[in-house]
Motif scaffolding. Structure first.
Motif, PDB file in Angstrom:
ATOM      1  N   ILE A   1      -2.643   7.146   5.239  1.00  0.00           N
ATOM      2  CA  ILE A   1      -1.309   7.365   5.345  1.00  0.00           C
ATOM      3  C   ILE A   1      -0.693   8.150   4.161  1.00  0.00           C
ATOM      4  N   HIS A   2      -1.239   8.296   3.050  1.00  0.00           N
ATOM      5  CA  HIS A   2      -0.830   9.184   1.982  1.00  0.00           C
ATOM      6  C   HIS A   2      -1.365  10.372   2.087  1.00  0.00           C
TER       7      HIS A   2
ATOM      8  N   MET B   1       0.967  -1.150   0.098  1.00  0.00           N
ATOM      9  CA  MET B   1      -0.097  -0.017  -0.022  1.00  0.00           C
ATOM     10  C   MET B   1       0.808   1.128   0.061  1.00  0.00           C
ATOM     11  N   GLY B   2       2.203   0.847   0.102  1.00  0.00           N
ATOM     12  CA  GLY B   2       3.080   2.323   0.186  1.00  0.00           C
ATOM     13  C   GLY B   2       3.053   2.944   1.781  1.00  0.00           C
ATOM     14  N   ALA B   3       3.031   1.766   2.486  1.00  0.00           N
ATOM     15  CA  ALA B   3       3.032   2.189   4.079  1.00  0.00           C
ATOM     16  C   ALA B   3       4.826   2.189   4.077  1.00  0.00           C
TER      17      ALA B   3
ATOM     18  N   GLN C   1       5.437   2.835   9.642  1.00  0.00           N
ATOM     19  CA  GLN C   1       3.859   2.632   9.613  1.00  0.00           C
ATOM     20  C   GLN C   1       3.666   1.120   9.714  1.00  0.00           C
TER      21      GLN C   1
ATOM     22  N   HIS D   1       1.487   0.473  12.613  1.00  0.00           N
ATOM     23  CA  HIS D   1       0.045   0.133  12.574  1.00  0.00           C
ATOM     24  C   HIS D   1      -0.184  -1.212  12.540  1.00  0.00           C
ATOM     25  N   HIS D   2       0.595  -2.171  11.967  1.00  0.00           N
ATOM     26  CA  HIS D   2       0.043  -3.433  11.675  1.00  0.00           C
ATOM     27  C   HIS D   2       0.843  -4.742  12.769  1.00  0.00           C
TER      28      HIS D   2
ATOM     29  N   TYR E   1      -7.105   2.822   4.933  1.00  0.00           N
ATOM     30  CA  TYR E   1      -5.906   2.808   5.429  1.00  0.00           C
ATOM     31  C   TYR E   1      -4.700   3.555   4.520  1.00  0.00           C
ATOM     32  N   GLY E   2      -4.810   3.522   3.325  1.00  0.00           N
ATOM     33  CA  GLY E   2      -3.744   3.790   2.164  1.00  0.00           C
ATOM     34  C   GLY E   2      -4.190   5.298   2.045  1.00  0.00           C
TER      35      GLY E   2
END
Lengths: 427, 289
Positions: B148-149, A318-320, A324, A328-329, B144-145
């Motif tokens: 964070i962006h 997702m681009g974390a 993050q 977050h996870h 979520y995506g």
């Protein structure tokens, strides 16, 4: 074409097959039997341990008390100077009330029935309620240890006089008091709310409980953040090379170092070099955190490892950023495991004795610590002290203290199990 | 679009033969030009991948047409997933992995040191083999995506993004009454569509799918395939699949990988009806793989 001569199970003669099957089932049954046997032995040993402790310790959960009527005469007690008054005389008059119409001699024998600290109980009661001056005070006073044992039947009246702690005359004096219905045996709250004492009848665990609590808090505050941060670095960031391998091996070794070594370290570094106070829960907690740290690191790393890689991939995809993904996870998913491991680590620390002995947490201290810098004992060291004391009353109290410690440990482990089941999420 | 049979051949003819990084036997990818496809924005040139000393991919060059579905087929271990993961640099997470060659999106090299991987992965989304929703609510999964962006300025913004993403993934009607129940409670096919919605939510240009239907039953598979066909309108899709039927059904362009080499690429129809290379022919007729 060559013959591959594959043998199938159905080619075997029937009797051979049956014999083989029978052997396999027998092996299954044997394995099961070994398992059941092992469990039986373990449960049996645990049962013996608990039974011994309960049998030895249950009597410490009650304490013989004597109801005494103290006349607080203005002759002995000065309302303006309660602390300086003649409380010894007040107690003597109270004891006289226990033996109405008896001779001086009997009264003298009976004076030892009450605990040595009776005058302080009376004093504190009157200071708390000054209007009692000139009146009478009725107080349940703990009986001193030999009479407590006599009442509980530990001290055998049928033994020859020269082989017991109380003479025939002393027992006769006690019987006079008992016949008046002044003797009772309520639950021994003093065991939890009093601090240590030379006299078993008024010795309690409050100092040790508070000391252990402070030490565990310090231990948690140090080892939890440091342990988790170290584990996250090693698991998520550190490259796999010789240096991280060495660190890993050393952490595992640290977990296996005998605890007394950590005690010596605490003595040499925290007390000698840093000059921290002796016997303080602060130092105790610091030493215990050295022991808990490897446990927490190992447990946290395993918890992080057990987070499925698909979750990391999902977040990364997702681009974390790495931060993050972890915060977050991975960390929330690992948290139940981390908490469980931490509580079990703390439970181990709670039961640890040897390092505390070396930094002086086995001192005789008669009041609970007011802070982490004050001298204190801890539960296991209190057990150690009591086990060393000669008075008969401390025998039962040692077992009782062990039961209290086990109670705390079981509670902590139960919380760990509860947390794990409550917080664990499925994915 | 190159009309020569091989990109490598072209460089060799120009006389500037690039120093080969591998000792592998030379091979020539059979290339059949795409007819009336959009121009490619995503291009790979001479991509080789190593895991430690082991080479997994040999000089793969391919153009991925815009707003179309490109499928990678080939037997297990042929490098197709490895190549897919190079496109959004998921291989970065594997320590021993080295990637040589160029992959460009709009002429920007994805392996340039100035490129921000986090931003790249927002532009090139990914759907994985096993549905992997976060153990959070359906809403949280999709939100979520964008969170964070920083794509949503307000709560209503975020709700809109979530709703439109779920709609595009064809899941909204099934879950609109339980947006706040856990995403892991959905069926496998729904979970995979949730993952697609999650990927769409950050507005990617390219969506990579790594065997997205291999863990699903035929009905869920059919729904996902239909969805992929719809998504083609707006996104460039690259899909890795084990099922040749699936590749034939959903993709416009197909690339066949074998033992780390790109053997043949071209319009899907041509590959399945008229394979030029013998290995391709053997694979699609079931003789190897």
């Amino acid at each position: 074409m060559t013959d591959t001569s594959a043998v199938s199970v159905s080619d075997r003669p029937a009797d051979v097959a049956a014999r083989l099957r029978k052997k396999r089932y027998a092996a299954d049954r044997r394995l099961r039997a070994y398992g059941i046997g092992a469990i039986t032995v373990a449960v049996g040993l645990l049962g013996i341990l608990i039974a011994t402790l309960v049998l030895g310790g249950y009597q410490a959960f009650t304490q013989t008390h004597v109801r005494v009527t103290f006349p607080i005469s203005t002759q002995n007690v000065d309302a303006d100077d309660l602390r300086g008054s003649n409380w010894r005389a007040v107690v003597t008059e109270g004891v006289e009330n226990l033996f109405p119409g008896q001779s001086e001699e009997v009264r003298g024998l009976g004076a030892r029935i009450l605990t040595n600290n009776t005058q302080f109980f009376v004093r504190d009661a009157v200071i708390a309620n000054p209007s009692l001056v000139g009146e009478t005070l009725v107080l349940e006073v703990p009986a001193s240890d030999p009479y407590d044992q006599l009442n509980k039947g530990v001290l055998d009246r049928d033994l020859p006089e020269n082989r017991r702690r109380l003479t025939d005359e002393q027992i006769a004096a006690y019987d006079i008091v008992e016949e008046q219905g002044l003797v009772s045996r309520p639950f021994n709250w003093a065991l939890f709310f009093n601090a240590d004492s030379r006299f078993p009848e008024i010795a309690g665990l409050s100092g040790a409980i508070v000391g252990s609590f402070y030490a565990l808090m310090i231990c948690f505050v140090i080892s939890f953040p440091v342990g988790i941060a170290a584990a996250i670095y090693l698991e998520e960031f550190a490259p796999r090379n010789r240096y991280t391998d060495i660190i890993e091996v050393n952490i595992n070794n640290l977990a296996a170092v005998p605890s007394i070594v950590f005690g010596l370290l605490g003595l040499a570094v925290f007390l000698q070099i840093f000059g921290l106070p002796r016997s303080a829960p602060l130092v105790g907690g610091m030493v215990l955190s050295l022991m808990t740290l490897p446990t927490i690191i190992i447990v946290t790393r395993n918890a992080l490892k057990s987070v499925p890689p698909s979750i990391r991939e999902a977040a990364l995809g997702m681009g974390a950023s790495k931060h993050q993904v972890i915060m977050h996870h991975v960390l929330p998913l690992a948290l139940p495991g981390i908490l469980t491991g931490t509580i079990i680590g703390l439970a181990q620390a709670l039961g640890e004795t040897a390092p505390l002995l070396l930094i002086g947490m086995n001192s005789f201290i008669t009041s609970p610590p007011g802070g982490v810098m004050e001298a204190s004992t801890a539960l296991p060291t209190q057990i150690f002290i009591w086990a060393d004391s000669p008075e008969r009353g401390f025998v039962a109290r040692t077992s009782a203290a062990i039961l209290v410690l086990l109670g705390f440990l079981i509670t902590m482990n139960a919380i760990a199990i509860f947390l794990r089941q409550r917080l664990e999420r499925t994915w | 679009m190159s009309t020569t049979l091989s990109a490598r051949g072209a460089t060799d003819m120009s006389g500037t033969s690039a120093p080969s990084t591998t000792q592998a036997p030379a091979h020539q990818t059979v290339r059949v030009p795409m007819v009336d496809a959009n121009l490619p924005r995503l291009k790979a040139k001479d991509v080789s991948v190593f895991y430690g000393d082991k080479q997994a991919l040999y000089d793969v060059s391919i153009d991925v047409p815009e707003k179309a579905v490109t499928s990678f087929i080939g037997p297990s271990g042929c490098g197709k997933s490895t190549f897919l993961r190079c496109i959004n640099r998921m291989n970065d997470t594997i320590e021993s992995c080295r990637v040589l060659g160029d992959i460009t999106l709009d002429d920007q090299n994805l392996y340039d040191s100035s490129l921000d991987v986090v931003e790249l992965r927002a532009r090139i989304g990914m759907v994985f083999q096993k549905p992997n929703p976060f153990p959070k609510s359906i809403f949280e999964n999709v939100a979520y995506g964008p969170k964070i962006h920083g794509l949503a300025r307000s709560k209503t913004d975020l709700e809109e993004i979530v709703e439109s993403s779920l709609k595009k993934a064809g899941l909204f009607n099934e879950v609109k009454d339980r947006l706040h129940s856990p995403g892991t409670g959905l069926s496998g096919g729904q979970q995979q569509r949730l993952c697609i919605a999650r990927a769409i939510a950050v507005g990617p240009e390219v969506i990579l799918m790594d065997e997205p239907c291999s863990a699903l039953d035929p009905i869920a598979t059919a729904i996902i395939e239909e969805l992929i066909d719809e998504l083609r309108e707006n996104y460039t899709i690259v899909i890795v699949t084990h099922s040749m039927q699936q590749a034939a059904r959903v993709s416009q362009k197909t690339a066949f990988f074998h033992l780390g080499k790109l053997i043949e690429e071209g319009p899907t129809e041509g590959i399945f009806t008229n394979p030029r290379d013998k290995k391709t022919q053997d694979y699609i007729t079931g003789r190897i793989g």
